[in-house]
Design a protein around this motif. Structure first.
Motif, PDB file in Angstrom:
ATOM      1  N   ALA A  57       0.845  -1.207   0.000  1.00 38.99           N
ATOM      2  CA  ALA A  57       0.000   0.000   0.000  1.00 38.99           C
ATOM      3  C   ALA A  57       0.872   1.246   0.000  1.00 38.99           C
ATOM      4  O   ALA A  57       0.622   2.206  -0.740  1.00 38.99           O
ATOM      5  CB  ALA A  57      -0.919  -0.003   1.220  1.00 38.99           C
ATOM      6  N   SER A  58       1.914   1.203   0.807  1.00 40.95           N
ATOM      7  CA  SER A  58       2.793   2.354   0.948  1.00 40.95           C
ATOM      8  C   SER A  58       3.573   2.640  -0.345  1.00 40.95           C
ATOM      9  O   SER A  58       3.771   3.801  -0.725  1.00 40.95           O
ATOM     10  CB  SER A  58       3.722   2.065   2.119  1.00 40.95           C
TER      11      SER A  58
ATOM     12  N   MET B  81       1.244   4.315  -2.721  1.00 40.72           N
ATOM     13  CA  MET B  81       1.081   5.721  -2.317  1.00 40.72           C
ATOM     14  C   MET B  81       2.291   6.552  -2.733  1.00 40.72           C
ATOM     15  O   MET B  81       2.145   7.699  -3.148  1.00 40.72           O
ATOM     16  CB  MET B  81       0.928   5.816  -0.797  1.00 40.72           C
TER      17      MET B  81
ATOM     18  N   ILE C 255       1.873   7.503  -6.183  1.00 33.98           N
ATOM     19  CA  ILE C 255       0.834   8.537  -6.295  1.00 33.98           C
ATOM     20  C   ILE C 255       1.437   9.914  -6.005  1.00 33.98           C
ATOM     21  O   ILE C 255       1.148  10.893  -6.688  1.00 33.98           O
ATOM     22  CB  ILE C 255      -0.335   8.232  -5.321  1.00 33.98           C
ATOM     23  N   PHE C 256       2.300   9.987  -4.990  1.00 36.10           N
ATOM     24  CA  PHE C 256       2.941  11.262  -4.653  1.00 36.10           C
ATOM     25  C   PHE C 256       3.983  11.663  -5.699  1.00 36.10           C
ATOM     26  O   PHE C 256       4.170  12.834  -5.981  1.00 36.10           O
ATOM     27  CB  PHE C 256       3.602  11.182  -3.268  1.00 36.10           C
ATOM     28  N   ALA C 257       4.643  10.690  -6.283  1.00 37.69           N
ATOM     29  CA  ALA C 257       5.740  10.993  -7.221  1.00 37.69           C
ATOM     30  C   ALA C 257       5.230  11.434  -8.588  1.00 37.69           C
ATOM     31  O   ALA C 257       5.880  12.232  -9.267  1.00 37.69           O
ATOM     32  CB  ALA C 257       6.654   9.775  -7.364  1.00 37.69           C
ATOM     33  N   TYR C 258       4.077  10.914  -9.021  1.00 39.29           N
ATOM     34  CA  TYR C 258       3.594  11.177 -10.382  1.00 39.29           C
ATOM     35  C   TYR C 258       2.153  11.690 -10.380  1.00 39.29           C
ATOM     36  O   TYR C 258       1.275  11.093 -11.007  1.00 39.29           O
ATOM     37  CB  TYR C 258       3.745   9.913 -11.237  1.00 39.29           C
ATOM     38  N   PRO C 259       1.905  12.821  -9.684  1.00 32.39           N
ATOM     39  CA  PRO C 259       0.519  13.300  -9.514  1.00 32.39           C
ATOM     40  C   PRO C 259      -0.172  13.643 -10.834  1.00 32.39           C
ATOM     41  O   PRO C 259      -1.391  13.565 -10.919  1.00 32.39           O
ATOM     42  CB  PRO C 259       0.676  14.548  -8.636  1.00 32.39           C
ATOM     43  N   GLU C 260       0.607  14.013 -11.855  1.00 31.56           N
ATOM     44  CA  GLU C 260      -0.016  14.425 -13.121  1.00 31.56           C
ATOM     45  C   GLU C 260      -0.520  13.228 -13.940  1.00 31.56           C
ATOM     46  O   GLU C 260      -1.292  13.410 -14.874  1.00 31.56           O
ATOM     47  CB  GLU C 260       0.988  15.212 -13.992  1.00 31.56           C
TER      48      GLU C 260
ATOM     49  N   THR D 280      -2.887  10.994 -14.151  1.00 31.60           N
ATOM     50  CA  THR D 280      -4.166  10.773 -13.469  1.00 31.60           C
ATOM     51  C   THR D 280      -4.639   9.325 -13.546  1.00 31.60           C
ATOM     52  O   THR D 280      -5.134   8.772 -12.553  1.00 31.60           O
ATOM     53  CB  THR D 280      -5.248  11.697 -14.047  1.00 31.60           C
TER      54      THR D 280
ATOM     55  N   VAL E 116      -2.576   7.339 -11.133  1.00 30.13           N
ATOM     56  CA  VAL E 116      -2.865   7.744  -9.761  1.00 30.13           C
ATOM     57  C   VAL E 116      -4.183   7.133  -9.270  1.00 30.13           C
ATOM     58  O   VAL E 116      -4.267   6.623  -8.145  1.00 30.13           O
ATOM     59  CB  VAL E 116      -2.885   9.294  -9.715  1.00 30.13           C
ATOM     60  N   LEU E 117      -5.201   7.173 -10.121  1.00 35.92           N
ATOM     61  CA  LEU E 117      -6.501   6.642  -9.694  1.00 35.92           C
ATOM     62  C   LEU E 117      -6.448   5.114  -9.566  1.00 35.92           C
ATOM     63  O   LEU E 117      -7.022   4.543  -8.633  1.00 35.92           O
ATOM     64  CB  LEU E 117      -7.602   7.060 -10.667  1.00 35.92           C
TER      65      LEU E 117
ATOM     66  N   ALA F 200      -4.603   4.341  -6.341  1.00 39.92           N
ATOM     67  CA  ALA F 200      -5.389   4.612  -5.127  1.00 39.92           C
ATOM     68  C   ALA F 200      -6.289   3.408  -4.837  1.00 39.92           C
ATOM     69  O   ALA F 200      -6.390   2.957  -3.694  1.00 39.92           O
ATOM     70  CB  ALA F 200      -6.208   5.888  -5.290  1.00 39.92           C
TER      71      ALA F 200
ATOM     72  N   LYS G 106      -4.895  12.755   0.028  1.00 35.91           N
ATOM     73  CA  LYS G 106      -3.826  11.757  -0.075  1.00 35.91           C
ATOM     74  C   LYS G 106      -2.847  11.898   1.086  1.00 35.91           C
ATOM     75  O   LYS G 106      -2.335  10.898   1.589  1.00 35.91           O
ATOM     76  CB  LYS G 106      -3.168  11.761  -1.463  1.00 35.91           C
TER      77      LYS G 106
ATOM     78  N   MET H  74      -1.106   6.029   7.377  1.00 35.78           N
ATOM     79  CA  MET H  74      -0.152   4.936   7.101  1.00 35.78           C
ATOM     80  C   MET H  74       1.112   5.102   7.932  1.00 35.78           C
ATOM     81  O   MET H  74       1.679   4.123   8.411  1.00 35.78           O
ATOM     82  CB  MET H  74       0.232   4.923   5.620  1.00 35.78           C
TER      83      MET H  74
ATOM     84  N   LEU I 225      -8.411   7.509   0.863  1.00 39.19           N
ATOM     85  CA  LEU I 225      -8.053   7.238  -0.530  1.00 39.19           C
ATOM     86  C   LEU I 225      -9.293   7.295  -1.424  1.00 39.19           C
ATOM     87  O   LEU I 225      -9.237   7.776  -2.550  1.00 39.19           O
ATOM     88  CB  LEU I 225      -7.362   5.876  -0.652  1.00 39.19           C
TER      89      LEU I 225
ATOM     90  N   GLU J 207     -10.024   9.774  -4.612  1.00 39.19           N
ATOM     91  CA  GLU J 207     -10.549   9.389  -5.932  1.00 39.19           C
ATOM     92  C   GLU J 207     -11.796  10.217  -6.283  1.00 39.19           C
ATOM     93  O   GLU J 207     -11.966  10.638  -7.429  1.00 39.19           O
ATOM     94  CB  GLU J 207     -10.884   7.891  -5.942  1.00 39.19           C
TER      95      GLU J 207
ATOM     96  N   HIS K  85     -10.750  13.683  -7.286  1.00 40.86           N
ATOM     97  CA  HIS K  85     -10.141  13.601  -8.611  1.00 40.86           C
ATOM     98  C   HIS K  85     -11.205  13.529  -9.702  1.00 40.86           C
ATOM     99  O   HIS K  85     -11.101  14.170 -10.743  1.00 40.86           O
ATOM    100  CB  HIS K  85      -9.241  12.369  -8.695  1.00 40.86           C
TER     101      HIS K  85
ATOM    102  N   VAL L  94      -4.630  18.906 -12.951  1.00 44.16           N
ATOM    103  CA  VAL L  94      -3.758  18.714 -11.789  1.00 44.16           C
ATOM    104  C   VAL L  94      -2.515  19.566 -11.988  1.00 44.16           C
ATOM    105  O   VAL L  94      -1.828  19.434 -12.999  1.00 44.16           O
ATOM    106  CB  VAL L  94      -3.340  17.230 -11.663  1.00 44.16           C
TER     107      VAL L  94
END
Lengths: 201, 201
Positions: free
Chosen positions: A41-42, A45, A48-53, A55, A58-59, A62, B38, B45, B69, B73, B76, B86
């Protein structure tokens, strides 16, 4: 979604000596398994934080992270029912060594993290299936369910790797899969969910 | 579960100037809101990793992280429907400054992290309620739903703080709530979901 088997990206099957040792030491393995679910899970996540654009990624991640957290809760409940206490364990070499292979440059890092996640999920799916055959019924049912879920996750990561880097994913997968196979099959001091088999002596 | 209102632990209401500015700049606010969801999952976590032996807490937080989470979504999807892209934003001062107040000693740190999380959730619940009154229908409905969810989360964190530190939680809450109130009400350069109101000039 294709019906790819996890074995198709794994370069070596889990040695029978690992399965035998793991089945004989399930309480210890379950504690590590719970840790693996929360780390899965971590890691999702972190992407998700590294590549927010990105989408779509990211979805999808999540949802995947939610599923891994639910697995974590399921394993915790199984441990409680079996009266297995939570103890702190030294982490094994597998994930750490595998993640060390991820390049730090952009966009190479993203491909590497997706492929490494796909390999970890594929190995998890393979081992859940192997262990399910050796476990008593309630745990066996959980492990069969998890094997299917992690196989879906492995495909999800692999599909994103293919789509995001169509020209180079396959060559890089070969390199990372070779490293993964070594970590999962070479004798290992610590018995863990993703470790190699115990040393023979 | 008690029916405590978020306002009961907040030492100051959100200034009307924040609500007016936020309602007028919803696209920007929604981007930050998605980030907050997020981060809420990620903070839960982090507690799961920090206190693995506290099984009741760990299981409650795994469920809470899954819910955050899902909110992520939902926000988003709302952004996609409103064609809000974004974009990366500088983080505001609020969470960073609040977390800086957490002591680093054991067991004080655990209490502080629980209380800080309770305060953030309480402020979120208050602001979702305030904004819901100013938003068009589909977003308003989402915000009403989120206000209820974050109010449950605030109670969950507060209940664990009470149970884990019955003798000292109230005094420490007073200190942290004072700091939180200042961060949420003092003029702020960046308009964010948890920021103060814009400077007057």
């Amino acid at each position: 979604m294709s019906a790819t088997l996890p074995e198709s990206i794994l370069r070596a099957p889990t040695p029978p000596a690992w399965t035998a040792a793991a089945a004989a030491r399930m309480p210890e393995l379950l504690v590590d398994h719970a840790n693996c679910e929360k780390k899965a899970a971590s890691s999702a996540m972190a992407l998700i934080f590294a590549y927010p654009e990105d989408t779509a990624l990211v979805l999808a991640l999540a949802r995947l992270a939610r599923e891994e957290l639910r697995h974590f809760e399921q394993v915790h409940r199984a441990m409680r029912e079996l009266a297995i206490p939570v103890v702190r364990q030294r982490p094994g070499r597998y994930a750490q060594e595998l993640r060390r292979a991820a390049r730090t440059t952009h966009p190479e890092r993203k491909l590497d993290l997706l492929l490494i996640a796909a390999l970890i999920e594929a190995r998890s799916a393979e081992r859940f299936g192997l262990l399910a055959e050796h476990l008593p019924v309630p745990l066996a049912a959980l492990y069969v369910q998890l094997a299917h879920a992690e196989a879906r996750h492995f495909e999800l990561y692999l599909d994103f790797a293919r789509e995001r880097a169509p020209a180079v994913w396959r060559g890089r997968l070969d390199e990372l899969a070779a490293r993964e196979a070594l970590l999962a099959t070479a004798p290992d001091r610590e018995l863990r969910f993703h470790s190699g088999p115990p040393p023979v002596n």
